[in-house]
Scaffold this active site. Structure first.
Site, mmCIF file in Angstrom:
data_model
loop_
_atom_site.group_PDB
_atom_site.id
_atom_site.type_symbol
_atom_site.label_atom_id
_atom_site.label_comp_id
_atom_site.label_asym_id
_atom_site.label_seq_id
_atom_site.Cartn_x
_atom_site.Cartn_y
_atom_site.Cartn_z
ATOM 1 C CB SER A 6 12.953 1.786 10.146
ATOM 2 O OG SER A 6 13.501 3.174 10.162
ATOM 3 C CG ASP A 13 5.684 -2.167 9.552
ATOM 4 O OD1 ASP A 13 5.787 -1.695 8.489
ATOM 5 O OD2 ASP A 13 4.582 -1.705 10.365
ATOM 6 C CG HIS A 55 4.516 1.418 13.453
ATOM 7 N ND1 HIS A 55 4.378 0.671 12.679
ATOM 8 C CD2 HIS A 55 4.361 2.840 12.745
ATOM 9 C CE1 HIS A 55 3.988 1.112 11.524
ATOM 10 N NE2 HIS A 55 3.759 2.588 11.613
ATOM 11 N NE ARG A 56 10.225 1.337 19.460
ATOM 12 C CZ ARG A 56 11.354 2.114 19.656
ATOM 13 N NH1 ARG A 56 11.263 3.325 20.447
ATOM 14 N NH2 ARG A 56 12.526 1.669 18.970
ATOM 15 C CD GLU A 115 14.771 -1.024 17.337
ATOM 16 O OE1 GLU A 115 15.914 -0.681 17.552
ATOM 17 O OE2 GLU A 115 13.744 -0.574 18.092
ATOM 18 C CE LYS A 119 2.738 0.653 3.907
ATOM 19 N NZ LYS A 119 2.335 1.889 4.000
ATOM 20 N NE ARG A 145 1.230 8.741 8.550
ATOM 21 C CZ ARG A 145 1.667 8.277 9.887
ATOM 22 N NH1 ARG A 145 1.747 7.412 10.083
ATOM 23 N NH2 ARG A 145 2.423 9.197 10.473
ATOM 24 C CB SER A 146 -2.333 2.741 2.593
ATOM 25 O OG SER A 146 -1.522 1.766 2.797
ATOM 26 N N GLY A 168 0.858 -1.120 0.048
ATOM 27 C CA GLY A 168 -0.110 -0.025 -0.180
ATOM 28 C C GLY A 168 0.793 1.326 -0.081
#
Length: 168
Positions: A29, A73, A45-46, A57, A9, A6-7, A3
């Site tokens: 990341s 992710d 996210h966390r 990570e 996903k 900001r979709s 996606g």
């Protein structure tokens, strides 16, 4: 799980593994010191992750070789990190070959893992053609990796405006 930005996903991917007992979240990341906006995204996210999930990570493909459920992710930031690590951005000698080998290792680990893997990736080929050669290389590399992963996946989803659509 493909996606745009900001979709929705990541949230959809998380919902697909929410009931799994043993989830490893591969966060691909690296932190960017001094980037407050990125830090806010990482924090969001966390905050969504259940406390029982294990977070790694990493950008090492071997970390896919585990049992249980793995949520990656994202492939987007993984490919960007591989490009950093292999010297592609600075045109180091042999960088393209190193990048190809690292992408091959990622796809190989994806196909060999006994885990149930759900991966999130941006579909960057739907928009404007990047102005710079580096931008085009990133878009093309990610597009190729996405195709290779999707080609071996049991399911492929595309999320647009928070609406997940199953493609396969």
């Amino acid at each position: 799980m493909l996606g745009g930005s900001r979709s929705g996903k990541s949230a959809h991917a998380e919902s697909l593994v929410a009931d799994a007992r043993d989830v490893t979240y591969l966060a691909t990341s690296p932190p960017f010191p001094g980037d407050a906006e990125w830090a806010e995204r990482v924090a969001a996210h966390r905050a969504r992750r259940p406390t029982g999930w294990t977070t790694l990570e990493t950008t090492a493909p071997s970390d896919l070789l585990r049992r249980g459920t793995v949520l990656v992710d994202s492939v987007t930031t993984w490919v960007a990190a591989l490009m950093d690590e292999t010297g592609v951005w600075t045109d180091e000698a042999g960088a393209a070959d190193r990048l190809a080998r690292r992408c091959d290792a990622l796809v190989e680990a994806w196909t060999m893992t006994p885990a149930h893997v759900v991966a999130v990736s941006d579909e960057v080929g739907l928009g404007v053609v990047p102005e710079t050669p580096a931008g085009r290389l990133f878009r093309d590399t990610l597009g190729t990796v996405n195709q290779r992963l999707a080609g071996t996946a049991d399911e492929v989803w595309f999320v647009v405006a928070g609406l997940p659509q199953r493609l396969r």
